[in-house]
Design a protein around this motif. Structure first.
Motif, PDB file in Angstrom:
ATOM      1  N   SER A  12       0.810  -1.226   0.000  1.00 51.48           N
ATOM      2  CA  SER A  12       0.000   0.000   0.000  1.00 51.48           C
ATOM      3  C   SER A  12       0.843   1.276   0.000  1.00 51.48           C
ATOM      4  O   SER A  12       0.354   2.342  -0.374  1.00 51.48           O
ATOM      5  CB  SER A  12      -0.970   0.002   1.190  1.00 51.48           C
ATOM      6  N   LYS A  13       2.111   1.186   0.380  1.00 45.72           N
ATOM      7  CA  LYS A  13       3.004   2.351   0.373  1.00 45.72           C
ATOM      8  C   LYS A  13       3.335   2.810  -1.050  1.00 45.72           C
ATOM      9  O   LYS A  13       3.773   3.940  -1.254  1.00 45.72           O
ATOM     10  CB  LYS A  13       4.313   2.023   1.101  1.00 45.72           C
ATOM     11  N   TYR A  14       3.121   1.937  -2.030  1.00 49.93           N
ATOM     12  CA  TYR A  14       3.497   2.207  -3.419  1.00 49.93           C
ATOM     13  C   TYR A  14       2.269   2.586  -4.248  1.00 49.93           C
ATOM     14  O   TYR A  14       2.085   2.129  -5.366  1.00 49.93           O
ATOM     15  CB  TYR A  14       4.211   0.982  -4.000  1.00 49.93           C
ATOM     16  N   ASP A  15       1.457   3.469  -3.686  1.00 56.65           N
ATOM     17  CA  ASP A  15       0.184   3.843  -4.308  1.00 56.65           C
ATOM     18  C   ASP A  15       0.244   5.132  -5.120  1.00 56.65           C
ATOM     19  O   ASP A  15      -0.771   5.645  -5.563  1.00 56.65           O
ATOM     20  CB  ASP A  15      -0.906   3.961  -3.242  1.00 56.65           C
ATOM     21  N   GLY A  16       1.438   5.670  -5.313  1.00 53.67           N
ATOM     22  CA  GLY A  16       1.587   6.887  -6.102  1.00 53.67           C
ATOM     23  C   GLY A  16       1.498   8.173  -5.313  1.00 53.67           C
ATOM     24  O   GLY A  16       1.674   9.253  -5.863  1.00 53.67           O
ATOM     25  N   SER A  17       1.251   8.080  -4.006  1.00 56.06           N
ATOM     26  CA  SER A  17       1.131   9.300  -3.212  1.00 56.06           C
ATOM     27  C   SER A  17       2.488   9.872  -2.808  1.00 56.06           C
ATOM     28  O   SER A  17       2.590  11.057  -2.515  1.00 56.06           O
ATOM     29  CB  SER A  17       0.262   9.055  -1.969  1.00 56.06           C
ATOM     30  N   ASP A  18       3.535   9.043  -2.798  1.00 50.82           N
ATOM     31  CA  ASP A  18       4.889   9.500  -2.472  1.00 50.82           C
ATOM     32  C   ASP A  18       5.698   9.567  -3.766  1.00 50.82           C
ATOM     33  O   ASP A  18       6.016   8.530  -4.355  1.00 50.82           O
ATOM     34  CB  ASP A  18       5.543   8.544  -1.478  1.00 50.82           C
ATOM     35  N   PRO A  19       6.040  10.766  -4.224  1.00 46.19           N
ATOM     36  CA  PRO A  19       6.758  10.889  -5.502  1.00 46.19           C
ATOM     37  C   PRO A  19       8.154  10.268  -5.486  1.00 46.19           C
ATOM     38  O   PRO A  19       8.752  10.070  -6.549  1.00 46.19           O
ATOM     39  CB  PRO A  19       6.837  12.400  -5.730  1.00 46.19           C
ATOM     40  N   ASP A  20       8.669   9.928  -4.304  1.00 46.62           N
ATOM     41  CA  ASP A  20       9.991   9.312  -4.216  1.00 46.62           C
ATOM     42  C   ASP A  20       9.944   7.781  -4.309  1.00 46.62           C
ATOM     43  O   ASP A  20      10.993   7.139  -4.348  1.00 46.62           O
ATOM     44  CB  ASP A  20      10.675   9.720  -2.905  1.00 46.62           C
ATOM     45  N   LEU A  21       8.753   7.210  -4.325  1.00 44.27           N
ATOM     46  CA  LEU A  21       8.611   5.756  -4.412  1.00 44.27           C
ATOM     47  C   LEU A  21       8.041   5.363  -5.772  1.00 44.27           C
ATOM     48  O   LEU A  21       7.277   6.121  -6.371  1.00 44.27           O
ATOM     49  CB  LEU A  21       7.675   5.240  -3.315  1.00 44.27           C
ATOM     50  N   PRO A  22       8.380   4.161  -6.242  1.00 47.71           N
ATOM     51  CA  PRO A  22       7.759   3.682  -7.482  1.00 47.71           C
ATOM     52  C   PRO A  22       6.274   3.399  -7.243  1.00 47.71           C
ATOM     53  O   PRO A  22       5.813   3.367  -6.105  1.00 47.71           O
ATOM     54  CB  PRO A  22       8.529   2.393  -7.791  1.00 47.71           C
ATOM     55  N   ILE A  23       5.534   3.209  -8.314  1.00 49.59           N
ATOM     56  CA  ILE A  23       4.116   2.875  -8.232  1.00 49.59           C
ATOM     57  C   ILE A  23       3.957   1.409  -8.612  1.00 49.59           C
ATOM     58  O   ILE A  23       4.398   0.989  -9.693  1.00 49.59           O
ATOM     59  CB  ILE A  23       3.278   3.763  -9.172  1.00 49.59           C
ATOM     60  N   TYR A  24       3.330   0.651  -7.720  1.00 44.85           N
ATOM     61  CA  TYR A  24       3.121  -0.771  -7.946  1.00 44.85           C
ATOM     62  C   TYR A  24       1.629  -1.091  -7.962  1.00 44.85           C
ATOM     63  O   TYR A  24       0.852  -0.496  -7.214  1.00 44.85           O
ATOM     64  CB  TYR A  24       3.764  -1.606  -6.832  1.00 44.85           C
ATOM     65  N   ILE A  25       1.275  -2.033  -8.813  1.00 44.24           N
ATOM     66  CA  ILE A  25      -0.053  -2.630  -8.782  1.00 44.24           C
ATOM     67  C   ILE A  25       0.149  -4.129  -8.630  1.00 44.24           C
ATOM     68  O   ILE A  25       1.236  -4.643  -8.919  1.00 44.24           O
ATOM     69  CB  ILE A  25      -0.878  -2.341 -10.053  1.00 44.24           C
ATOM     70  N   ALA A  26      -0.878  -4.821  -8.198  1.00 44.94           N
ATOM     71  CA  ALA A  26      -0.798  -6.272  -8.112  1.00 44.94           C
ATOM     72  C   ALA A  26      -2.010  -6.888  -8.789  1.00 44.94           C
ATOM     73  O   ALA A  26      -3.100  -6.312  -8.789  1.00 44.94           O
ATOM     74  CB  ALA A  26      -0.715  -6.724  -6.660  1.00 44.94           C
ATOM     75  N   MET A  27      -1.764  -8.040  -9.367  1.00 47.02           N
ATOM     76  CA  MET A  27      -2.819  -8.775 -10.022  1.00 47.02           C
ATOM     77  C   MET A  27      -2.633 -10.254  -9.734  1.00 47.02           C
ATOM     78  O   MET A  27      -1.579 -10.815 -10.039  1.00 47.02           O
ATOM     79  CB  MET A  27      -2.756  -8.522 -11.523  1.00 47.02           C
ATOM     80  N   ASN A  28      -3.622 -10.825  -9.086  1.00 43.75           N
ATOM     81  CA  ASN A  28      -3.576 -12.241  -8.717  1.00 43.75           C
ATOM     82  C   ASN A  28      -2.267 -12.575  -7.997  1.00 43.75           C
ATOM     83  O   ASN A  28      -1.653 -13.609  -8.225  1.00 43.75           O
ATOM     84  CB  ASN A  28      -3.780 -13.127  -9.945  1.00 43.75           C
ATOM     85  N   GLY A  29      -1.841 -11.655  -7.141  1.00 42.07           N
ATOM     86  CA  GLY A  29      -0.645 -11.853  -6.330  1.00 42.07           C
ATOM     87  C   GLY A  29       0.645 -11.354  -6.945  1.00 42.07           C
ATOM     88  O   GLY A  29       1.620 -11.136  -6.242  1.00 42.07           O
ATOM     89  N   GLU A  30       0.699 -11.166  -8.261  1.00 41.13           N
ATOM     90  CA  GLU A  30       1.906 -10.674  -8.917  1.00 41.13           C
ATOM     91  C   GLU A  30       1.962  -9.156  -8.802  1.00 41.13           C
ATOM     92  O   GLU A  30       0.963  -8.482  -9.056  1.00 41.13           O
ATOM     93  CB  GLU A  30       1.931 -11.054 -10.395  1.00 41.13           C
ATOM     94  N   VAL A  31       3.129  -8.620  -8.439  1.00 41.33           N
ATOM     95  CA  VAL A  31       3.298  -7.176  -8.279  1.00 41.33           C
ATOM     96  C   VAL A  31       4.106  -6.637  -9.449  1.00 41.33           C
ATOM     97  O   VAL A  31       5.175  -7.156  -9.773  1.00 41.33           O
ATOM     98  CB  VAL A  31       3.999  -6.837  -6.940  1.00 41.33           C
ATOM     99  N   PHE A  32       3.579  -5.564 -10.064  1.00 37.59           N
ATOM    100  CA  PHE A  32       4.209  -4.956 -11.231  1.00 37.59           C
ATOM    101  C   PHE A  32       4.538  -3.497 -10.947  1.00 37.59           C
ATOM    102  O   PHE A  32       3.744  -2.781 -10.334  1.00 37.59           O
ATOM    103  CB  PHE A  32       3.282  -5.031 -12.449  1.00 37.59           C
TER     104      PHE A  32
END
Length: 125
Positions: A12-32
């Motif tokens: 949840s930390k990688y939700d795009g709210s922190d410009p210093d962190l990458p943005i991640y999504i997950a699908m069926n357990g895989e994180v991209f």
């Protein structure tokens, strides 16, 4: 690359709210990592609701209110196949890439299946 294992809280930390962190999504357990698409997945982006979580169900139901969950119970075989097509899209993307997996706590079988949305934009069921 070494695969990273995330808890739901860590992801949840990688939700795009922190410009210093990458943005991640997950699908069926895989994180991209979808940081190159920050105008879509970042804060204020039209797909930001996918960022920092595994919202697999919403990818195939089009319900972006109550289906932002990894809970796939009750989906049809066709919907599961469609979810795999989405995962393949991210795996094969020229700028997005897999960074790891998210570990979900077990779903209590007594928990109700998410109800269908009334206004799903792409209801597939």
């Amino acid at each position: 690359r070494k695969e990273i294992i995330f808890s739901e809280t860590e992801l949840s930390k990688y939700d795009g709210s922190d410009p210093d962190l990458p943005i991640y999504i997950a699908m069926n357990g895989e994180v991209f990592d979808v940081t190159p698409g920050k105008h879509y997945y970042g804060k204020g982006g039209s797909y930001n609701f996918f960022a920092g979580r595994d919202a697999s169900r919403a990818y195939v139901t089009g319900c972006f209110e109550t289906h932002l969950t990894h809970d796939l119970r009750g989906l049809t075989h066709e919907q599961i196949k469609e979810l795999e097509n989405w995962a393949k899209f991210y795996r094969d993307h020229h700028t997005y890439y897999k960074v790891g997996r998210v570990v979900h706590p077990p779903i209590d079988p007594n928990t109700p299946i998410p109800p269908p949305c009334k206004d799903a934009s792409a209801q597939k069921s």
